[in-house]
Structures are given as structure tokens and as C-alpha cells.
Enzyme design. Structure first.
Site, PDB file in Angstrom:
ATOM      1  N   LYS A 169     -24.237  92.254   9.363  1.00 27.22           N
ATOM      2  CA  LYS A 169     -24.806  90.963   8.978  1.00 27.22           C
ATOM      3  C   LYS A 169     -25.985  90.490   9.842  1.00 27.22           C
ATOM      4  CE  LYS A 169     -21.627  88.995   5.773  1.00 27.22           C
ATOM      5  NZ  LYS A 169     -20.300  89.587   5.624  1.00 27.22           N
ATOM      6  N   TYR A 201     -20.089  89.601  -8.056  1.00 26.01           N
ATOM      7  CA  TYR A 201     -18.922  88.848  -8.521  1.00 26.01           C
ATOM      8  C   TYR A 201     -19.250  88.026  -9.760  1.00 26.01           C
ATOM      9  CZ  TYR A 201     -17.336  90.248  -3.945  1.00 26.01           C
ATOM     10  OH  TYR A 201     -17.008  90.994  -2.859  1.00 26.01           O
ATOM     11  N   TYR A 241     -10.975  89.847   5.291  1.00 25.43           N
ATOM     12  CA  TYR A 241     -12.003  90.423   4.428  1.00 25.43           C
ATOM     13  C   TYR A 241     -12.776  91.461   5.236  1.00 25.43           C
ATOM     14  CZ  TYR A 241     -16.029  91.282   1.558  1.00 25.43           C
ATOM     15  OH  TYR A 241     -16.990  91.923   0.809  1.00 25.43           O
TER      16      TYR A 241
HETATM   17  C1  PLP Z   1     -19.642  90.771   5.019  1.00 24.03           C
HETATM   18  C2  PLP Z   1     -18.535  91.412   5.738  1.00 24.03           C
HETATM   19  C3  PLP Z   1     -18.248  92.784   5.582  1.00 24.03           C
HETATM   20  C4  PLP Z   1     -18.995  93.656   4.603  1.00 24.03           C
HETATM   21  O1  PLP Z   1     -20.331  93.790   4.936  1.00 24.03           O
HETATM   22  P1  PLP Z   1     -21.379  94.252   3.790  1.00 24.03           P
HETATM   23  O2  PLP Z   1     -22.675  94.357   4.527  1.00 24.03           O
HETATM   24  O3  PLP Z   1     -21.360  93.189   2.744  1.00 24.03           O
HETATM   25  O4  PLP Z   1     -20.902  95.558   3.269  1.00 24.03           O
HETATM   26  C5  PLP Z   1     -17.217  93.319   6.325  1.00 24.03           C
HETATM   27  N1  PLP Z   1     -16.496  92.560   7.175  1.00 24.03           N
HETATM   28  C6  PLP Z   1     -16.737  91.257   7.364  1.00 24.03           C
HETATM   29  C7  PLP Z   1     -15.926  90.477   8.337  1.00 24.03           C
HETATM   30  C8  PLP Z   1     -17.763  90.634   6.643  1.00 24.03           C
HETATM   31  O5  PLP Z   1     -17.992  89.316   6.800  1.00 24.03           O
END
Ligand code: PLP
Length: 429
Positions: free
Chosen positions: A279, A21, A149
């Protein structure tokens, strides 16, 4: 060969690297990290920062943890990677069994991938292939929530909030999905039928073309750090059943204890048809994600024209990542982590409370190991970021949000330093 001095690293970085970003050239300053241990990041000039972000919410056990280090090292000497087509290996088998056991009954099968966005793509493809298998290929749209998101790849991006998710930039490239309003019912409050009116109408009008509802349970993360009522999930599950639409939970941010439950869905006792994890899955060591699904989905896909699920990432189920995930989950479950997250919630609540009285602040809220100061205006990163570094903490705000999602191992004194810095910096804005 560059040496690891501050200036060399910053110069080399600015010449060759693109940051997330950010513009390629002339973006805000980046800070070189040369090592990390516990909750501290060490910068190239020797300064240490208390990490309030857990590296985008992943490093729940902190850095350089002996147990996780050992897991990587011992797997390294067995096999670091092997293709997953036609082959399997002990860490994948063990991790899949653990995930099936830890998640609610019904989520019985695990598809591994390498990042959260891909886990979301996989979930979307599972839902679409499922309806194909049932001879209903017209059910291929997704219904997502505003303020959501779900990642940065094209499919995942099509599910993100249409305004903050930058849909305008990508125009017709993005599949057109349906959007229901973001939940307004507070975490500790009820969810009225009036609140469900719009999503009910969307399902009633469009269920013939909807494959699945996709949402982040309890916490809408990168789309606004908003918390909402478990009752909303109960009602969405009932609606999905009524209108014959699948339900996908994206627990990539909330999984592994962040909200005070191992998975956020436990606040509502609701089971989705597909669950995305990522994550914190490996404790922030390596990139790994998973999409779990029910027997119903497996059977539907197996009955589809293809007769198989049509996805297969090269680095799927990487053994180093799987071994680290097993160690990270065992480490989490071997300690009174609920008490730890409860302590963090209390300390974040107390520590951030003084920000409530500032005119610039719209709301201060906490849930589990998440503490949020929502401002009335977006922050200027170029101003704010150095202020945090000067105070010895790493906090990375976005938009109007100054928030912390610390590693669970953060001690009380460090949480106090972290929250004091947040209040202090916000006071200056
Ligand atoms: C971070 C995140 C994603 C994307 O994961 P990446 O490993 O960055 O591709 C998808 N959904 C949610 C809720 C997230 O917090």
C-alpha cells in the site's frame, strides 16, 4: 478516441470496464477523475473532491507531489524495468537496505512483489517451504484471525474472515485454514489470558500442522477497521515460540506511519518472522509490495528440497516503483510525521465526535490517521456515495463502516470539511 468529458468517460467505462466488487453492468455510478494534486481529486466536470481515502490508504503524501514526480522521472531515464532473475539494480538495492534498517532487527532479507495480496502469498509460501526444509512438511496450515483481511488472491483469501471473506463462494478451491476469534481487547487496554484461551487451544491442538499464525497487527483493516491491544501481539508471539509456529505480520495497511508508529508492531515491540508491506510503500504512485523475513527463514528455505525460494513475479522489484518508494520513505522521514499523524488523530476525533449521539451509530473510533464511524446497519452505496460527492469529499464506505484514512498532508481546514461531511451524511441515514 474518446474525449475526457464526463458523459464520454462514464459511457466508455460502462461499456468496457469492470470495477472492484461490482457487477459488470448496472453497478453504482463511477466518478471520472482527470487529475489530482495535493489532497484534491479533480473530476471531469471541474469539481474538486477532498480525498479522505488516500486511494485505499496508499497516497500518504497526496497526489502529484514534486519529490515523487522527480523520482519517477529520473528513474525513467535510467531504466524503467528490467527482469530480476540474475540481474539487480540500484533502486532495489537501496530500497531493500532501507527496509531492513527501518524494520526491527532480525528482518534482514527482502522479497519484492507487485501487490499486497502477492506479498501475502509469498509469506505463506515462505512459511510452508521453511517447514519443508526442516523435514516437517505436515506443518502447512495457517492460523488466521476472524475479521482479518489479507487480499483477494486464492491463498490470501483463504486467510480472510471466513464469513465476510466470501469463503462460501469459492468452496473447496480455498485451502482450509484455522481461525481464532478476533481480538476484543481495546487498543488502550490490557489483554487477559481468558482472551487468549481459544487461540491457545487451537495452537495446542494443531501446532503439528500449523506453519504460521498470520495477522494484521493493531488494526484489522478491510475486515472491520478494528483496533486492538498491543499486549495481544506480545502474547501471540509467546504462544508461537512455545508451540514452534512462525508468526507473520501483515502491515500492508498499517505500515509507514498510519497508526502513529512507523510500523504498527512498534506499539508492542514484537518482531514477527515474516513481515508484509505494501500500500503506502510507494506513496501510492506505483504498485509494489515486499515480504521481509529472518535469517532463520532464509536458512530453512535454503535447506529445503528445492534449495531456493520458489517464487518470481515478472515485475518483481520494478525500478520505477523502487525509486519512488525510496523517495516516499525519505520524504516521510524528513518531516515530523509523528506530529502530523497525531494532529490528524486529534482532528478526526474531534470532527467525528458529533456522530456518537446518532441512533444509527454503533461506535466512533480513531487511531493515528484513521477515523471510523461504525453504523448499526450497512450503508446503501448508491445513496451514500453521491451524498459525499455533493459535499465535495471522497469517502468510500463499506458495509457498516464510514471511515477516513486521509493523506498525511491534509490541512486542518480540509480535515474539518471531511469530518463534517461524514457526520452530515451519517445524520441523514
Ligand atoms: C490491501 C491489503 C492487502 C492486499 O493488498 P493488494 O495490494 O490489494 O493486493 C493485504 N493485506 C492487508 C492488510 C491489506 O490492507
Amino acid at each position: 478516441m474518446t474525449d475526457n468529458t464526463w458523459d464520454n468517460l462514464q459511457r466508455g467505462d460502462s461499456e468496457a470496464i469492470w470495477h472492484p466488487y461490482a457487477p459488470a453492468v448496472g453497478g453504482a455510478e463511477v466518478f471520472p477523475v482527470v487529475s489530482a494534486s495535493g489532497v484534491r481529486l479533480e473530476l471531469a466536470d471541474g469539481r474538486q473532491l477532498i480525498d479522505g481515502m488516500a486511494s485505499w490508504w496508499c497516497a500518504i503524501h497526496g497526489y502529484n507531489h514534486p519529490v515523487l514526480n522527480r523520482a519517477v522521472e529520473s528513474q525513467l531515464h535510467a531504466v524503467s524495468h528490467v527482469m530480476f532473475g540474475g540481474l539487480t539494480h540500484p533502486p532495489a538495492v537501496k530500497l531493500a537496505q532501507m527496509l531492513v534498517k527501518l524494520t526491527p532487527p532480525g528482518l534482514d532479507r527482502v522479497f519484492f512483489s507487485d501487490s499486497g495480496s502477492v506479498a501475502v502469498e509469498v509469506a505463506m509460501k515462505m512459511a510452508i517451504q521453511y517447514w519443508h526444509g526442516l523435514n516437517r512438511p505436515e506443518k502447512h496450515k495457517l492460523l488466521a484471525l476472524r475479521n482479518g483481511y489479507h487480499g483477494d488472491t486464492i491463498g490470501a483469501m483463504s486467510l480472510c474472515d471466513p464469513v465476510t471473506g466470501m469463503h462460501y463462494l469459492f468452496g473447496d478451491t480455498l485451502p482450509k485454514q484455522l481461525f481464532a476469534p478476533a481480538p476484543q481487547c481495546p487498543f488502550d487496554g490490557p489483554c487477559t489470558d481468558a482472551e487468549m484461551a481459544e487461540i491457545t487451544a487451537l495452537l495446542s491442538d494443531h501446532s503439528h500442522e500449523i506453519a504460521a499464525v498470520v495477522l494484521e497487527p493493531i488494526v484489522q483493516g478491510a475486515g472491520g477497521m478494528r483496533f486492538y491491544s498491543p499486549e495481544y501481539l506480545v502474547k501471540v508471539r509467546a504462544l508461537c515460540d512455545h508451540y514452534d509456529v512462525l508468526l507473520i505480520f501483515d502491515e500492508i495497511a498499517t505500515g509507514f506511519g498510519r497508526t502513529g508508529k512507523l510500523f504498527a508492531l512498534e506499539h508492542a515491540d514484537v518482531v514477527p518472522d515474516i513481515l508484509c508491506l505494501g500500500k503506502a510503500l510507494t506513496g501510492g504512485y506505483l504498485t509494489l509490495a515486499a515480504s521481509l523475513c529472518s535469517e532463520r527463514i532464509c536458512n530453512g528455505i535454503s535447506n529445503s528440497e528445492a534449495g531456493a525460494f520458489m517464487h518470481g513475479p515478472t515485475f518483481m522489484a520494478n525500478p520505477l516503483a523502487c525509486a519512488t518508494a525510496i523517495a516516499s520513505i525519505q520524504l516521510l522521514l524528513s518531516q515530523p510525521w509523528q506530529r502530523t499523524v497525531q494532529r490528524l488523530q486529534t482532528e478526526l476525533t474531534v470532527g467525528l465526535a458529533p456522530a456518537r449521539k446518532f441512533d444509527s451509530v454503533a461506535e466512533v473510533r480513531t487511531l493515528g490517521a484513521i477515523g471510523v464511524i461504525e453504523l448499526k446497519e450497512p450503508v446503501d452505496m448508491r445513496v451514500v456515495q453521491p451524498l459525499f460527492v455533493e459535499r465535495g469529499v471522497w469517502v468510500r464506505p463499506f458495509g457498516k463502516l464510514v471511515y477516513a484514512m486521509p493523506p498525511y498532508v491534509m490541512g486542518s481546514a480540509d480535515v474539518a470539511t471531511l469530518t463534517a461531511a461524514m457526520v452530515d451524511v451519517v445524520a441523514q441515514l
